[in-house]
Design an enzyme around this catalytic site. Structure first.
Site, PDB file in Angstrom:
ATOM      1  N   ASP A 108       0.864  -1.180   0.000  1.00  0.00           N
ATOM      2  CA  ASP A 108       0.000   0.000   0.000  1.00  0.00           C
ATOM      3  C   ASP A 108       0.900   1.230   0.000  1.00  0.00           C
ATOM      4  O   ASP A 108       1.566   1.524   0.989  1.00  0.00           O
ATOM      5  CB  ASP A 108      -0.913  -0.014   1.230  1.00  0.00           C
ATOM      6  CG  ASP A 108      -2.023   1.023   1.145  1.00  0.00           C
ATOM      7  OD1 ASP A 108      -2.045   1.778   0.160  1.00  0.00           O
ATOM      8  OD2 ASP A 108      -2.854   1.074   2.065  1.00  0.00           O
ATOM      9  N   ASP A 153      -2.292   2.181  -6.602  1.00  0.00           N
ATOM     10  CA  ASP A 153      -1.329   2.312  -5.519  1.00  0.00           C
ATOM     11  C   ASP A 153      -1.338   1.169  -4.509  1.00  0.00           C
ATOM     12  O   ASP A 153      -0.700   1.266  -3.462  1.00  0.00           O
ATOM     13  CB  ASP A 153      -1.544   3.634  -4.780  1.00  0.00           C
ATOM     14  CG  ASP A 153      -2.925   3.727  -4.140  1.00  0.00           C
ATOM     15  OD1 ASP A 153      -3.792   2.892  -4.447  1.00  0.00           O
ATOM     16  OD2 ASP A 153      -3.146   4.661  -3.341  1.00  0.00           O
ATOM     17  N   GLU A 154      -2.023   0.079  -4.808  1.00  0.00           N
ATOM     18  CA  GLU A 154      -1.962  -1.058  -3.893  1.00  0.00           C
ATOM     19  C   GLU A 154      -2.211  -2.364  -4.621  1.00  0.00           C
ATOM     20  O   GLU A 154      -2.854  -2.401  -5.672  1.00  0.00           O
ATOM     21  CB  GLU A 154      -2.938  -0.889  -2.733  1.00  0.00           C
ATOM     22  CG  GLU A 154      -4.403  -0.918  -3.092  1.00  0.00           C
ATOM     23  CD  GLU A 154      -5.289  -0.873  -1.846  1.00  0.00           C
ATOM     24  OE1 GLU A 154      -5.308  -1.868  -1.103  1.00  0.00           O
ATOM     25  OE2 GLU A 154      -5.944   0.153  -1.631  1.00  0.00           O
TER      26      GLU A 154
END
Length: 390
Positions: A12, A105-106
């Protein structure tokens, strides 16, 4: 007997859009910074220093500047976030080919087939990956390592920023027990407030309920909530080679959003982020799909195809508003929006009378792509001037 290993990893990125901008402006690190539009805009990503001063997403920019007068507001850089995301996940795939890119983003990594013998070896390799992403991309990240996806995802958020949390197999319930009940997926802020009012504040409080109390509180989701509170999850890490089939991006909002114009701007900026990748791969897209998610985790989507595939942004912009209206049928705020390009094709030889016009636009787009990935990107489209995302 072979001891079980924690082989599921959740990555993350920390304040990803701001971090991408700070990779271009390292002189601003440690200061109160945010990505957003100054006029009629919202804060779409805030540094942890800004968060400590009361700035959150999607706070209106004018309010953020009142709350934090020394906030440094950075504009959205078209194409930067998608590029950094691809580079980040490319480094993950150097550790294991089993990588699930959940959003820009993760994502999840599965290390079960990598031949690691001990938990210490797994921890060392993931720490090395975390350091590599920072050294090479200047993107700070947090990692959670556990035996399943649910616990790994919660663990990655336990010590942000730059967190690193390992939950040994068999200790899932013990790890979750003292955490706020809102860490469980599907329990949004309003639901958490309602549960707290009913005396359910921590995850352990769920397991203290009788069967009847659990059903009265969570209805049809009672069994699922109980399993989550125990840290049980049998989902596997899916490897979806999106690059060959589709290009997609999504954003989960810190606060549920009602405003149609804000969502439309965000969706258009996703097009701006994705299209340079399509051009770089020498592809064209025919279909655009917009998906929305409500606070209760219910999804709805709508798609439409062009008569001919394209690698330019302009043909897809007019589709955004009608697709958003078609998908957003319930008058409820949204938790997430995503866009996806599919119908990916190799460009055929251009024989049409107006082919030269598109070719000029294509050459211009290539120039803009280069300008917007430099250290001082300045070229903006109209919808990038308000409500910047990141």
């Amino acid at each position: 007997m072979t001891r079980a290993l924690p082989t599921i990893v959740h990555l993350d990125a920390d304040a990803f859009f701001v971090s991408c901008e700070l990779a271009l402006r390292p002189d601003l690190r440690g200061q109160k910074t945010a990505v957003g539009g100054r006029e009629r805009g919202i804060i779409s990503s805030a540094s942890y220093e800004a968060r400590a001063a009361g700035v959150y997403t999607p706070m209106p920019t004018k309010l953020a500047l009142r709350v934090c007068p020394d906030l440094i507001l950075l504009p959205h850089t078209s194409g930067l976030y998608g590029k950094k995301s691809r580079e980040m996940f490319d480094r993950c795939e150097a550790l294991t080919p089993i990588v699930q890119r959940n959003s820009i983003d993760e994502g999840y990594l599965d290390l079960a087939m990598c031949g690691f013998k001990t938990a210490a070896e797994i921890e060392a390799r993931v720490r090395a990956l975390q350091q590599r992403i920072w050294d090479e991309l200047q993107i700070p990240t947090s990692f959670g390592i556990a035996a399943n996806k649910l616990v790994a995802a919660i663990a990655s958020k336990a010590r942000k920023p730059r967190g690193f949390t390992v939950v040994p197999p068999g200790q899932e319930a013990e790890f979750l027990a003292p955490l706020p009940i809102g860490v469980l997926p599907g329990i949004g802020r309003k639901t958490e407030e309602r549960l707290k009012a009913a005396g359910l504040q921590l995850v352990r409080d769920v397991l203290a309920l009788t069967e009847r109390q659990l059903e009265d509180t969570f209805g049809n989701f009672a069994d699922e909530v109980r399993r989550m509170a125990r840290g049980e999850d049998d989902r596997v890490v899916h490897v979806d080679h999106e690059d060959a089939k589709s290009y997609s991006q999504q954003e989960t909002f810190g606060e549920d959003i009602w405003d149609f114009a804000t969502i439309e701007r965000i969706a258009k900026r996703m097009i701006d982020d994705l299209m340079p990748s399509i051009r770089a791969d020498g592809k064209r897209a025919r279909t655009l799909t917009v998906k929305v998610r409500y606070p209760g985790m219910e999804d709805s989507s709508s798609g439409r195809s062009l008569s001919e595939s394209s690698d330019l942004e302009a043909p897809f912009y007019p589709l955004v508003a009608p697709l958003l209206k078609a998908a957003w049928t319930k008058r409820r705020p949204l938790r997430l929006v995503s866009v996806r390009f599919s119908g990916i094709e190799e460009p055929a030889a251009q024989l049409e009378m107006f082919g030269q016009t598109d070719e000029k636009k294509r050459r211009l787009a290539a120039v803009l792509d280069k300008l917007n990935t430099g250290k001082n990107p300045t070229v903006k489209r109209g919808h990038q001037l308000g409500g910047e995302r990141g």
